[in-house]
Design an enzyme around this catalytic site. Structure first.
Site, PDB file in Angstrom:
ATOM      1  N   ASP A  61       0.861  -1.180   0.000  1.00 40.27           N
ATOM      2  CA  ASP A  61       0.000   0.000   0.000  1.00 40.27           C
ATOM      3  C   ASP A  61       0.902   1.237   0.000  1.00 40.27           C
ATOM      4  O   ASP A  61       1.664   1.446   0.944  1.00 40.27           O
ATOM      5  CB  ASP A  61      -0.880  -0.043   1.262  1.00 40.27           C
ATOM      6  CG  ASP A  61      -1.757   1.189   1.369  1.00 40.27           C
ATOM      7  OD1 ASP A  61      -2.277   1.627   0.334  1.00 40.27           O
ATOM      8  OD2 ASP A  61      -1.914   1.710   2.479  1.00 40.27           O
ATOM      9  N   THR A  94      -3.155   5.357  -3.909  1.00 42.46           N
ATOM     10  CA  THR A  94      -2.060   6.048  -3.208  1.00 42.46           C
ATOM     11  C   THR A  94      -0.746   5.898  -3.961  1.00 42.46           C
ATOM     12  O   THR A  94       0.080   6.796  -3.945  1.00 42.46           O
ATOM     13  CB  THR A  94      -1.895   5.478  -1.791  1.00 42.46           C
ATOM     14  OG1 THR A  94      -1.880   4.058  -1.870  1.00 42.46           O
ATOM     15  CG2 THR A  94      -3.037   5.890  -0.908  1.00 42.46           C
ATOM     16  N   ASP A 387      -8.987  -0.186   2.150  1.00 32.29           N
ATOM     17  CA  ASP A 387      -8.939   0.531   0.868  1.00 32.29           C
ATOM     18  C   ASP A 387     -10.224   0.280   0.084  1.00 32.29           C
ATOM     19  O   ASP A 387     -10.841   1.202  -0.435  1.00 32.29           O
ATOM     20  CB  ASP A 387      -7.748   0.055   0.012  1.00 32.29           C
ATOM     21  CG  ASP A 387      -6.452   0.708   0.469  1.00 32.29           C
ATOM     22  OD1 ASP A 387      -6.498   1.403   1.496  1.00 32.29           O
ATOM     23  OD2 ASP A 387      -5.418   0.518  -0.187  1.00 32.29           O
TER      24      ASP A 387
END
Length: 527
Positions: A61, A94, A387
């Site tokens: 991530d 991201t 997410d």
């Protein structure tokens, strides 16, 4: 007379070319760092902390990776910031946002080297970003009216989001969990009422969604194990007053019987408090702090389930879910708002006993129980699921959907290229550079999968010259595929946030022409 130095001894400054070099290099290095985590075949990073216990995090991530880095380069910090904002705002994208900003700066560096002024590049980028956003707006699909289609859209978005994460093997299962949980929220983006409990053991496939609320605590001894139509009092109060709590005080007594009197008085005080709590007409009492044996005994006698040490997160959420309020004084029962639920019982998950509240006031509440091989796997699974939940809750509000798999970037690049051809002057170079930066995203997705990116992207560009094309990169078969058939979808809100944040961050770094580092503060010798 020339001024030699303005700054203190150890302060330093870099001007012009050197400052710009430092910003570009820092930002591109950060982008290259997270580049390999992009796409369904992206790799993970291991982050090891230097603190006690050397905690290890395994993740892909982008925001988590960048948050854990201690960075000295000021421009790189800007990129870390945009990935954090992207994480808070929409939850996903991201990595894409950092990679896109990095690519925009890589292109800008070439233009600056060709003697184009940064302000010209910025105004070109602005025009290009506006044009790219409009290109997406023309192509969005919105199935909000048709509930069935909308649900399948949400499933596709969840599966696309999860396909680049650890949960990609069981993405159908987890996508279903996430969609179910989000549709319960009925349009609110407050993810507080979705609780995620991680229990090591079993495999990821054993994870499930449970209606209601699960509290990770055990039921005390001698207390009812099952309560129907529960009235719950959620409190944050000290239940350990059966000992003298006057620190530093000395009590002198002339005989042991006096000590007994003090103890009795303490007990009476406690008894009174318990009576006040019982007077609320509750049959379940949840406290954030400890409950000592004596009050626990009294509760058990009254047939009340008393749960101690429910951590702050637990009682906050429990109060929210059962519709109660957290109380700390019990003198006037009529002003205390109690929580309600249909059934409280003890359940087993793996080796552990937990307390399950079902039929809660807030029908939106649910608990997702994650099972997995180890804590690292569970932490990463939680991040991935979070997410997906964020993206879905945003999509329920803004139901516009795009195809994924490098398709939106190619659509934007095509329109931006056309704009570059129509624009006179030096700006056109910047606009063209913007389109090259957009194409870099499908290129990286293909590279990470070990495919021939140059060949694939060239084919993709040719396909996109046709009207109504739905071609994107199919990483699994390693060729250009029809993303509409493959069911790869993304939320418009995520793509728009990536595009605008990356452009603004690149703009900000481009404007820099001097970096001044302050002198560190000296410690005085206090000897």
């Amino acid at each position: 007379m020339a001024v030699d130095r303005i700054f203190k001894d150890e302060a330093n400054e870099e001007k012009g070319e050197r400052a710009r070099m430092a910003s570009f290099i820092g930002a591109m290095a950060i982008a290259d760092l997270v580049k390999t985590t992009l796409g369904p075949k992206g790799m993970d990073k291991i982050l090891q902390s230097t603190g006690r216990g050397r905690a290890v995090t395994v993740t892909n991530d982008g925001a988590t990776i960048l948050k854990s880095l201690h960075i000295d380069n000021p421009a790189a910090k800007v990129l870390v910031d945009i990935s954090k904002v992207q994480d808070d705002e929409v939850g996903d994208g991201t990595t894409s946002v950092v990679v896109l900003a990095g690519e925009l700066l890589r292109e800008a560096e070439k233009l600056v080297a060709a003697k184009i002024h940064p302000m010209t590049i910025i105004s070109g980028y602005r025009m290009a970003a506006e044009c790219a956003r409009n290109a997406l707006l023309h192509k969005v699909m919105d199935n909000k009216e048709d509930a069935e289609k909308f649900k399948s859209d949400l499933m596709k978005i969840a599966m696309t989001t999860l396909s680049s994460k650890i949960l990609s093997q069981d993405k159908e299962h987890f996508a279903e969990l996430a969609v179910d949980a989000v549709l319960r929220l009925k349009g609110s983006t407050n993810l507080e009422s979705i609780q995620i409990i991680k229990k090591p053991g079993g495999s990821l496939k054993d994870s499930f969604l449970d209606e209601g609320f699960i509290l990770d605590k055990k039921i005390g001894i001698g207390q009812p194990k099952r309560i129907e139509n529960a009235k719950i009092l959620v409190a944050n109060t000290a239940m350990d007053t059966d000992k003298v709590k006057i620190y530093g005080a000395r009590v002198r007594v002339d005989s042991m019987s006096r000590v007994a009197e003090i103890e009795t008085a303490e007990k009476e005080k406690m008894k009174e408090k318990v009576q006040k709590i019982i007077a609320h007409g509750v049959n379940c009492f949840v406290n954030r702090q400890l409950i000592y044996n004596f009050p626990e005994e009294l509760f058990a006698d009254a047939g009340i389930l008393a749960i101690e040490h429910a951590d702050f997160d637990g009682i906050e959420r429990l109060a929210l879910v059962t519709g109660g309020e957290i109380a700390s004084t019990f003198d006037n029962p009529e002003s205390v708002k109690l929580g309600h639920c249909k059934l409280i019982e003890e359940i087993m998950i793996g080796e552990d006993k937990l307390i399950h509240f079902s039929g809660v006031e807030l029908g939106q509440a649910c608990t997702i129980v994650l099972r997995g091989a180890s804590h690292h796997v569970l932490d990463e699974a939680e991040r991935s699921l979070h997410d997906a939940l964020c993206v879905l809750s945003q999509t329920v509000n803004d139901s516009r959907v795009l195809l994924g798999g490098g398709w939106p970037e190619m659509v934007m690049a095509k329109d931006v290229d056309e704009l570059a051809r129509k624009t006179p002057g030096k700006k056109s170079h910047a606009i063209e550079a913007f389109s090259r930066a957009l194409v870099a995203i499908p290129t990286i997705i293909a590279d990470n999968a070990g495919l021939d990116s140059a060949e694939l992207v060239a084919q993709l560009r040719a396909e996109h010259q046709k009207e109504g094309c739905t071609a994107g990169i199919d990483v699994i078969s390693g060729s250009v595929g029809d993303v509409a058939q493959l069911g790869i979808s993304e939320s418009f809100k995520v793509k728009q946030a990536v595009l605008l944040s990356a452009t603004e961050a690149a703009e900000m770094i481009l404007r820099v022409d001097e970096i001044i580092t302050c002198a560190p503060r000296k410690r005085e010798n206090r000897m």
